[in-house]
Design a protein around this motif. Structure first.
Motif, PDB file in Angstrom:
ATOM      1  N   SER A 197       9.396 -32.472 -23.807  1.00  0.00           N
ATOM      2  CA  SER A 197      10.664 -32.138 -23.139  1.00  0.00           C
ATOM      3  C   SER A 197      10.429 -31.437 -21.801  1.00  0.00           C
ATOM      4  CB  SER A 197      11.530 -31.256 -24.043  1.00  0.00           C
ATOM      5  OG  SER A 197      10.844 -30.060 -24.363  1.00  0.00           O
ATOM      6  N   ASN A 198       9.306 -30.769 -21.653  1.00  0.00           N
ATOM      7  CA  ASN A 198       9.040 -30.070 -20.380  1.00  0.00           C
ATOM      8  C   ASN A 198       8.993 -31.030 -19.199  1.00  0.00           C
ATOM      9  OD1 ASN A 198       8.847 -27.610 -21.611  1.00  0.00           O
ATOM     10  ND2 ASN A 198       6.611 -27.621 -21.746  1.00  0.00           N
ATOM     11  N   HIS A 199       8.481 -32.205 -19.467  1.00  0.00           N
ATOM     12  CA  HIS A 199       8.363 -33.207 -18.418  1.00  0.00           C
ATOM     13  C   HIS A 199       9.739 -33.485 -17.794  1.00  0.00           C
ATOM     14  CE1 HIS A 199       8.276 -37.594 -17.312  1.00  0.00           C
ATOM     15  NE2 HIS A 199       7.268 -37.141 -16.607  1.00  0.00           N
ATOM     16  N   THR A 200      10.719 -33.690 -18.663  1.00  0.00           N
ATOM     17  CA  THR A 200      12.074 -33.985 -18.194  1.00  0.00           C
ATOM     18  C   THR A 200      12.722 -32.751 -17.567  1.00  0.00           C
ATOM     19  OG1 THR A 200      12.267 -35.654 -19.906  1.00  0.00           O
ATOM     20  CG2 THR A 200      14.329 -34.852 -18.959  1.00  0.00           C
ATOM     21  N   VAL A 239       2.336 -29.137  -3.519  1.00  0.00           N
ATOM     22  CA  VAL A 239       2.311 -28.071  -4.521  1.00  0.00           C
ATOM     23  C   VAL A 239       2.117 -28.719  -5.883  1.00  0.00           C
ATOM     24  CG1 VAL A 239       3.466 -25.960  -5.277  1.00  0.00           C
ATOM     25  CG2 VAL A 239       4.372 -27.201  -3.331  1.00  0.00           C
ATOM     26  N   ILE A 240       1.431 -28.000  -6.778  1.00  0.00           N
ATOM     27  CA  ILE A 240       1.186 -28.535  -8.122  1.00  0.00           C
ATOM     28  C   ILE A 240       1.813 -27.594  -9.145  1.00  0.00           C
ATOM     29  CG2 ILE A 240      -0.597 -29.256  -9.762  1.00  0.00           C
ATOM     30  CD1 ILE A 240      -2.529 -29.132  -7.211  1.00  0.00           C
ATOM     31  N   ILE A 241       2.582 -28.171 -10.063  1.00  0.00           N
ATOM     32  CA  ILE A 241       3.143 -27.374 -11.152  1.00  0.00           C
ATOM     33  C   ILE A 241       2.846 -28.077 -12.466  1.00  0.00           C
ATOM     34  CG2 ILE A 241       5.234 -26.418 -12.199  1.00  0.00           C
ATOM     35  CD1 ILE A 241       6.273 -25.786  -9.633  1.00  0.00           C
ATOM     36  N   THR A 242       2.340 -27.301 -13.420  1.00  0.00           N
ATOM     37  CA  THR A 242       2.021 -27.889 -14.722  1.00  0.00           C
ATOM     38  C   THR A 242       2.678 -27.070 -15.816  1.00  0.00           C
ATOM     39  OG1 THR A 242       0.066 -26.504 -15.006  1.00  0.00           O
ATOM     40  CG2 THR A 242      -0.251 -28.599 -13.879  1.00  0.00           C
ATOM     41  N   THR A 243       2.763 -27.658 -17.011  1.00  0.00           N
ATOM     42  CA  THR A 243       3.200 -26.884 -18.173  1.00  0.00           C
ATOM     43  C   THR A 243       2.140 -26.987 -19.256  1.00  0.00           C
ATOM     44  OG1 THR A 243       4.368 -28.755 -19.183  1.00  0.00           O
ATOM     45  CG2 THR A 243       5.652 -27.320 -17.740  1.00  0.00           C
ATOM     46  N   GLY A 244       2.002 -25.898 -19.982  1.00  0.00           N
ATOM     47  CA  GLY A 244       1.094 -25.848 -21.130  1.00  0.00           C
ATOM     48  C   GLY A 244      -0.339 -25.594 -20.721  1.00  0.00           C
ATOM     49  N   PRO A 294       8.931 -24.709 -24.449  1.00  0.00           N
ATOM     50  CA  PRO A 294       9.985 -25.215 -23.574  1.00  0.00           C
ATOM     51  C   PRO A 294      10.903 -24.144 -22.968  1.00  0.00           C
ATOM     52  CG  PRO A 294       9.748 -26.663 -25.448  1.00  0.00           C
ATOM     53  CD  PRO A 294       8.836 -25.493 -25.697  1.00  0.00           C
ATOM     54  N   VAL A 295      11.285 -23.135 -23.741  1.00  0.00           N
ATOM     55  CA  VAL A 295      12.169 -22.115 -23.174  1.00  0.00           C
ATOM     56  C   VAL A 295      11.394 -21.259 -22.169  1.00  0.00           C
ATOM     57  CG1 VAL A 295      13.703 -20.171 -23.659  1.00  0.00           C
ATOM     58  CG2 VAL A 295      13.575 -22.086 -25.261  1.00  0.00           C
ATOM     59  N   SER A 362      11.007 -18.902 -28.288  1.00  0.00           N
ATOM     60  CA  SER A 362      10.658 -19.573 -27.036  1.00  0.00           C
ATOM     61  C   SER A 362      10.538 -21.081 -27.188  1.00  0.00           C
ATOM     62  CB  SER A 362       9.378 -18.987 -26.456  1.00  0.00           C
ATOM     63  OG  SER A 362       8.342 -19.124 -27.397  1.00  0.00           O
ATOM     64  N   GLY A 363      10.661 -21.573 -28.434  1.00  0.00           N
ATOM     65  CA  GLY A 363      10.664 -23.024 -28.634  1.00  0.00           C
ATOM     66  C   GLY A 363      12.070 -23.576 -28.858  1.00  0.00           C
ATOM     67  N   VAL A 364      13.063 -22.680 -28.911  1.00  0.00           N
ATOM     68  CA  VAL A 364      14.423 -23.111 -29.255  1.00  0.00           C
ATOM     69  C   VAL A 364      15.185 -23.532 -27.994  1.00  0.00           C
ATOM     70  CG1 VAL A 364      16.562 -22.451 -30.449  1.00  0.00           C
ATOM     71  CG2 VAL A 364      14.368 -21.547 -31.226  1.00  0.00           C
ATOM     72  N   LEU A 365      14.979 -24.780 -27.625  1.00  0.00           N
ATOM     73  CA  LEU A 365      15.578 -25.296 -26.390  1.00  0.00           C
ATOM     74  C   LEU A 365      17.112 -25.310 -26.470  1.00  0.00           C
ATOM     75  CD1 LEU A 365      14.466 -26.249 -23.721  1.00  0.00           C
ATOM     76  CD2 LEU A 365      14.217 -28.536 -24.655  1.00  0.00           C
ATOM     77  N   THR A 366      17.625 -25.450 -27.709  1.00  0.00           N
ATOM     78  CA  THR A 366      19.073 -25.413 -27.924  1.00  0.00           C
ATOM     79  C   THR A 366      19.696 -24.167 -27.293  1.00  0.00           C
ATOM     80  OG1 THR A 366      18.510 -26.317 -30.062  1.00  0.00           O
ATOM     81  CG2 THR A 366      20.806 -25.719 -29.746  1.00  0.00           C
TER      82      THR A 366
END
Ligand code: AMP
Ligand code: MG
Length: 397
Positions: A197-200, A239-244, A294-295, A362-366
């Motif tokens: 979901s982070n990608h989106t 610029v570079i941005i990554t997640t995880g 994700p959060v 921190s995982g509760v995207l809802t």
């Protein structure tokens, strides 16, 4: 551990260059950052003009019961003759005031007959006239560099006759997500995997800010794959941005990968959600590594990446505005980290209350979808129902 404020200040201090400047038509400039001040070559309005449909008169000529002839008709867009002495002119909204006239009487206050027109009330000099230059004077500076162009800013530029505007060329932002557990949406579920979901989220956040987005998709949890992705990102973008992958576990490869290609600062930021944050450079290009949850990714993007990116793009004002509202909840366990709690507002008895989502993991995207903003709980603090708390609306992002 850096505080939130220290981390933001540090990131902003790293921005020392401005992007290239380009000229764009107004139709292509929404959301771009203005690169030069806009000076008006004209007065707006360019001539004294009528605020309404009525009669342009010389105020001194008007007496109760006196009928004056109508000497000309002035629709908007025409160029009138001087007002003939002892007469009035029929005039319409926006039409230029003829030389010699000094007031407009609205048509509802005029009585028209075969011989001319008479007026019920007395007339003040200047009434119902919009003055030349009352909105913008010629040579006035109307917009300053460093501001993001909104619809009304573009309209103001158009109102002084300019069709082009100098803006900073949008930066090219390269993103990728790390994690062997990630599945692309649109594919079938697999045991042990989760959808990415982070990608989106990153894609949409980046687009909302008007950057050019280059997507390198998902990168496997290996040092070689991570290094290859970083090298490609530095080649393709600004610029570079990554997640995880920014913790220091065996499966977190960003730290060694960035260190081998450039340099890295890794911090624990005193905040929740989203403790680990990485900042550095790869082949001279700034790199920001956001946490994987994700959060946390969403929150750290908005609180750190966003102001940094906006400043890099040339924007002056980059801090979100907060408001103070009353807590509609109790927060009785103080934490040593500043917490950004997903919340929304409701009005009751002429007061604005913040309600918080019951699951703040921190995982509760809802929680980010339910919420309309973040309540800030300061370090080492408790909050009781009715206390004033700081609230940052997602509209600020
Ligand atoms: P990491 O920071 O890589 O240790 O990831 C922390 C947590 O976030 C793990 O539970 C991951 O599965 C999850 N996570 C990491 N990246 C993503 C992603 N792109 N989309 C959804 N969840 C993710
Ligand atoms: Mg990971």
């Amino acid at each position: 551990m850096k505080t939130v404020d220290e981390a933001i200040a540090y990131l902003l201090a790293q921005v020392q260059t401005k992007p290239k400047i380009e000229s764009r038509p107004l139709s292509q400039a929404l959301g771009c950052v203005l690169a030069q001040s806009v000076v008006s070559p004209v007065n707006v309005p360019p001539h004294d003009n009528s605020m309404m449909d009525g009669y342009a008169v010389r105020a001194e000529d008007i007496q109760p019961g006196l009928v004056l002839p109508i000497s000309q008709r002035i629709p908007a867009g025409t160029h009138p003759e001087p007002l003939a002495p002892g007469s009035v002119a029929r005039i319409f909204t926006g039409a230029p005031i003829p030389a010699g006239a000094n007031a407009v009487v609205m048509q509802e206050q005029a009585e028209v007959s075969d011989t001319g027109v008479q007026f019920e009330a007395s007339v003040q000099v200047g009434q119902n006239i919009r003055q030349c230059g009352e909105d913008i004077a010629q040579n006035a500076s109307i917009l300053e560099p460093g501001q993001r162009l909104r619809p009304q800013d573009l309209a103001l530029i158009a109102s002084v006759g300019q069709a082009q505007v100098a803006v900073y060329k949008p930066l090219k932002l390269v993103t990728f997500s790390t994690g062997d557990e990630l599945l692309e949406p649109g594919t079938a579920p697999e045991p042990g995997k989760i959808y990415n979901s982070n990608h989106t989220n990153l894609m949409a956040l980046v687009m909302q800010l008007g950057f050019d987005w280059i997507d390198l998709g998902q990168v496997a949890d290996s040092l070689d794959a991570t290094k290859a992705a970083l090298a490609k990102a530095a080649e393709l973008g600004d610029v570079i941005i990554t997640t995880g992958g920014v913790s220091v576990g065996e499966e977190d490869h960003l730290k060694p990968a960035v260190e081998s290609l450039g340099k890295l600062d890794m911090w624990q930021v005193k905040m929740k959600p989203g403790k680990p944050l990485a900042f550095g450079e790869v082949s001279g290009k700034p790199f920001l590594g956001l946490p994987g949850n994700p959060v946390s990714a969403f929150t750290t993007f908005n609180l750190f990446a966003r102001p940094f990116l906006m400043r890099l793009q040339g924007q002056t004002q980059v801090k979100p505005q907060s408001v103070w509202v009353q807590a509609g909840f109790d927060w009785l366990k103080p934490g040593f980290r500043r917490e950004f709690v997903r919340a929304r507002l409701h009005n009751q008895a002429a007061q604005t209350w913040a309600e918080i989502y019951p699951q703040q993991g921190s995982g509760v995207l809802t929680s980010t979808v339910w919420a309309a903003g973040l309540v800030v709980i300061p370090e080492d603090s408790v909050v009781h129902k009715g206390d004033w708390v700081e609230y940052i609306s997602f509209n600020e992002f």
